[in-house]
Design an enzyme around this catalytic site. Sequence first.
Site, PDB file in Angstrom:
ATOM      1  N   GLU A  35       8.643 -12.075   1.456  1.00  0.00           N
ATOM      2  CA  GLU A  35       9.049 -10.870   2.185  1.00  0.00           C
ATOM      3  C   GLU A  35      10.505 -10.966   2.653  1.00  0.00           C
ATOM      4  O   GLU A  35      11.142  -9.950   2.919  1.00  0.00           O
ATOM      5  CB  GLU A  35       8.113 -10.651   3.383  1.00  0.00           C
ATOM      6  N   ARG A  45      -0.064   5.954   2.639  1.00  0.00           N
ATOM      7  CA  ARG A  45       0.259   5.415   3.958  1.00  0.00           C
ATOM      8  C   ARG A  45       1.348   6.182   4.691  1.00  0.00           C
ATOM      9  O   ARG A  45       1.194   6.552   5.846  1.00  0.00           O
ATOM     10  CB  ARG A  45       0.783   3.978   3.795  1.00  0.00           C
ATOM     11  N   HIS A 103       4.539  -2.601   9.722  1.00  0.00           N
ATOM     12  CA  HIS A 103       3.639  -3.516   9.059  1.00  0.00           C
ATOM     13  C   HIS A 103       4.365  -4.478   8.121  1.00  0.00           C
ATOM     14  O   HIS A 103       4.064  -5.665   8.057  1.00  0.00           O
ATOM     15  CB  HIS A 103       2.630  -2.664   8.275  1.00  0.00           C
ATOM     16  N   SER A 144      -8.150  -2.333   8.195  1.00  0.00           N
ATOM     17  CA  SER A 144      -8.024  -2.007   6.770  1.00  0.00           C
ATOM     18  C   SER A 144      -7.974  -0.503   6.551  1.00  0.00           C
ATOM     19  O   SER A 144      -8.693   0.268   7.170  1.00  0.00           O
ATOM     20  CB  SER A 144      -9.194  -2.603   6.005  1.00  0.00           C
ATOM     21  N   LEU A 149       1.010 -10.429  -1.056  1.00  0.00           N
ATOM     22  CA  LEU A 149       0.525 -11.784  -1.342  1.00  0.00           C
ATOM     23  C   LEU A 149       0.920 -12.172  -2.757  1.00  0.00           C
ATOM     24  O   LEU A 149       1.346 -13.291  -3.028  1.00  0.00           O
ATOM     25  CB  LEU A 149      -0.995 -11.838  -1.185  1.00  0.00           C
ATOM     26  N   ARG A 206       5.910  -0.561  -0.386  1.00  0.00           N
ATOM     27  CA  ARG A 206       5.077  -1.570  -1.035  1.00  0.00           C
ATOM     28  C   ARG A 206       3.643  -1.077  -1.169  1.00  0.00           C
ATOM     29  O   ARG A 206       3.100  -0.472  -0.247  1.00  0.00           O
ATOM     30  CB  ARG A 206       5.093  -2.873  -0.234  1.00  0.00           C
ATOM     31  N   HIS A 240       2.007   1.287   8.699  1.00  0.00           N
ATOM     32  CA  HIS A 240       0.603   1.314   8.305  1.00  0.00           C
ATOM     33  C   HIS A 240      -0.113   2.281   9.234  1.00  0.00           C
ATOM     34  O   HIS A 240      -0.002   2.177  10.441  1.00  0.00           O
ATOM     35  CB  HIS A 240       0.030  -0.101   8.448  1.00  0.00           C
ATOM     36  N   GLY A 265      10.282 -22.091   6.119  1.00  0.00           N
ATOM     37  CA  GLY A 265       9.119 -21.211   6.112  1.00  0.00           C
ATOM     38  C   GLY A 265       8.013 -21.844   5.286  1.00  0.00           C
ATOM     39  O   GLY A 265       8.271 -22.486   4.260  1.00  0.00           O
TER      40      GLY A 265
END
Lengths: 639, 244, 231
Positions: A427, A332, A403, A286, A443, A437, A268, A42
């Site tokens: 992840e 969310r 998501h 977003s 990130l 999360r 999401h 990866g």
Amino acid sequence: MSMDLSSRVPSGAIERLWDKARFEMKLVNPANKRKYNILVVGSGLAGGSAAASLAELGYNVKCFCFQDSARRAHSIAAQGGINAAKNYQNDGDSIYRLFYDTVKGGDFRSREANVYRLAQISVNIIDQCVAQGVPFAREYGGTLANRSFGGAQVSRTFYARGQTGQQLLLGAYQALERQVDAGRVKMFPRTEMLGLVVIDGKARGIVTRDLVNGKIESHAADAVVLGTGGYGNVYYLSTNARGSNCTAIWRAYKHGAAFANPCFTQIHPTCIPVSGDYQSKLTLMSESLRNDGRIWVPLKPGDQRPPNEIPEPERDYFLERRYPSFGNLVPRDVASRNCKAVCDEGLGVGNNGLGVYLDFADAIKRLGVAVIRERYGNLFDMYERITGEDPYKVPMRIYPAIHYTMGGLWVDYSLMSTVPGLFVIGEANFSDHGANRLGASALMQGLADGYFILPYTIGEYLARTKLDKVQTDYAEFKREESEVETITKRLLSIRGERTVTSFHRELGKVLWDYCGMSRNAVGLKLALGKIRELREGYWHNVDVLGGPEDFNQALEHAGRVADFFELAELMCIDALDRNESCGAHFREEYQTPDNEALRDDQRYCYVAAWVFKGANQPPELHAEPLKFEYVRPTQRSYK
Amino acid sequence: MRLTLHIWRQKGPKEPGRMVHYEARNANPDMSFLEMLDVLNEELTLKGEDPVAFDSDCREGICGMCGFMINGVAHGPRRGTTVCQLHMRKFKDGDVLYIEPWRARAFPVIKDLAVNRTAFDRIIAAGGYISVPAGSAPDGNTILIPKPVAEQAMDAAACIGCGACVAACPNASAALFTGAKIAHLGLLPQGQPERDQRVLKMVAHSTLEQFGSCTNIGECEAVCPKEIKLEVIARMNRDFIKAS
Amino acid sequence: MSSVAIDSHVGRAARLYQAYIGKKFVMALTGVILFGYLVGHLLGNLQAFLGPERMDAYAAFLHSMPNVLWLVRALLLVSVVAHIVASIQLTALKRKARPQGYVKKEAIGSSYASRTMMWSGPIIAAFVVFHILDVTTGVTNTAQYRELHAYENLVYSFRRIPVSIAYIFAMVALSMHLYHGLWSMFQSVGISHPRYTPVIKRLAMWVAILLAAGFISIPISVMTGLMGTKL
């Protein structure tokens, strides 16, 4: 197989744990580092940054990715930003607050020590990325800009327009390419890991397939690192890239790595709805859209009138009605569940009834088109590009989508799985986000693991472990190669009547319906039956053309879907086993009178680590109990 | 929608290719271009014919993996859009479309529409980075960067490495790609120490990979899905001449 | 700059030229020189409208400084050769870079002029050779050619319709070549600005048109009898 689920967190005050752990680590002599071979699978934020950092330290690294370049990994698609407890805004942020928010956001299903370390390291990540030339947004004075994100009460999110993931990934990719040029990393693009090789109980190599010419190859090493991302594509439709898959972690699972919390999958709420059967992926917009948009559905089921012709009294602004204080800004999972619920009642909009309106008419009236364009122009353009509708005039249609997956291979404090020498980062592991999360934290975790944690912990493992030299002509490698070849041959020999995609789509639908954003025991049991049946059908009726030595995209997909079937089953088993609701895992049987997730800390305050026991055997559950010494578990409420 | 497709089919890098005619009967205006091809591939598979190979991954226009020529234009007729974000409503019922892979010596065809773009990686490896090992960075706010400079760097950094610029360039030049990285890093204070070496090495490497020369024609700018400007090439030229 | 700084100037120039950017730099530089010459040449030619005396006096003036004249001619020759050699090398690079062409290719971002530089260039070169033979050495214009009688030579030359037409055709090619070349030279040496580059492009177009118009005005005048009727 004996199972050691000790997290190996050092003892002491949480602020000093990571320092202590680093000090206690045995170091590898700098001159010896080049004698160690490490495989990194990866090349996203976690894998790419790890491969680059390990090479900088002097290790011999091979890095693999299935895409045509390391720069394509799906980290690239992250829009929002990256959190860091810099407190540049002087608004009361601190490492402790980021730690606290993350543990609470994860609904008390993460390991405190890991989360604290993540918050500590967050500040180094920003420094590192700035130095690499990541063009973060700046204030007029030249300082780094921040925004508040995902309901956080402090501004701690750093961003590069809507392309933060891309810019961070390019930073890591460039660092990686520098090491490629220096000869310390050998890059294998268009190469997929299909097997893990365990010798004397330690991960000692992998078996890969060259996707261009089909060559099956073995790679021996002293340690193997998986940074292969999440498994959201098990649902077929998700915001993941088309190629994102679970194969690497799944095959590791089948070689003894425990899989933790597989049912923790995040939805999401603001994605563009499905428009037809041909749909290949879902696009996320977003969440900030909910700051100004109002979510509603018609009061009457099956109301076919265009939205602008439905008068106010005949609309149901259901989030505002049910959650008067938070309204459209509920978290969310709450927003997602409510959207699905109204659609299930037949109130959904769009040609297939799977969508709700996100209406900007009031905001435009209040603020003017110019302000809305400035705030959301690029999102509106993207929406228009995909749907052909102009959101300045017609309300957007949105629907939740899969998501992110919080579950993944179980790892201890040093990011090592239950197979010694097999490290899992980003992840792909289960570690830091618990059952849910927070925005702009993915990130952060990927880069923390890759730049700042793994390079230390892998050294400790190598220094402490006696590793005999192994070669790819060992029986273990040959056995794994032939296993991989058998799967490939089998898939190619079925020549049934259905395409891989059609099976994948059907699997995704079952999982979405029964193990999606809300689950119940009856549905999960039903799903288990359906999945097993479908899997059976797959191995008898799938049609994969071409040969094993071709550039054969259907074959690649077929192997991944075969693994998704098995993972889907484990997800349902896990969801069924966890008789509570927590974070993104919402079991309909366990909710508060306000329809909030109802945790059961007495019985389920643990990480569920599943161990493979054989092809037709049920997996075995091992629990890692979670202790909360700093953040007291509480029940959230958004009323 | 019904469409007539002429698609380049080529079994492997060494084999000759040719345009093959297909009818896409089940296209729908809401599909993306790649979804239209997915549907075609499903039909081909069920007929026992080899599906068309093409690259794609994120399908939201950011990973840079997809891309081919549609009627002679890289990424097709919509400006600032990759093929994965191009929707069929941009076309009319009955349209005839010619679909070909990127063509350049540096981008050999792997199969059908998929090409090998690792030459781009090697250009980056030649110098497209700032040498800063993990752990050695000062605080992020130590060096202030004026907002317009950061914005300009971001404009250049938006490159997704898809290769459309090379494909559209009559000279198959990688100038826009190379210039974008040189501009991105060269604009930032962090990129100054290696600025001269970077441009010298990257430009030399792009020639080594057998990309052509830039003749300031501007086809690259017109097809770039991230709308990167020719200005980055001028910046590269200036830096190169200065550094030589 | 470590290893760069110690190199000799020659070494640096050679390395610069080795890269395609260096070749473009040479094309830009020589392009400027040739453009400068064109401007001077046009101003000289336009004196034809002031009558034979002025024109011939101008020719005599140029020939009164043979050293300077030959120096300029040498500079021009070197420039032309360098311009052509670089362009040929760049074209060779282009051929190599795309061995297999497209079945279908559309141009959507470039001007016709920019794509035909390798046509307009050779046309201009061929014309220049003929033009020198015709009005400078008189090889193709023998009947009436008299050295240093610039005005006469010019009028007699343009009275031949095919010559005038060829001249006009070449000037159109020159105009196109200049349109792309004039703004492109800025880009090649690294001058670009979001605000000024569009201005430069527009200026390049007008300069190219005016320059060609200036040159073309002479054969038109001769053919329509506005010039040289007394001869």
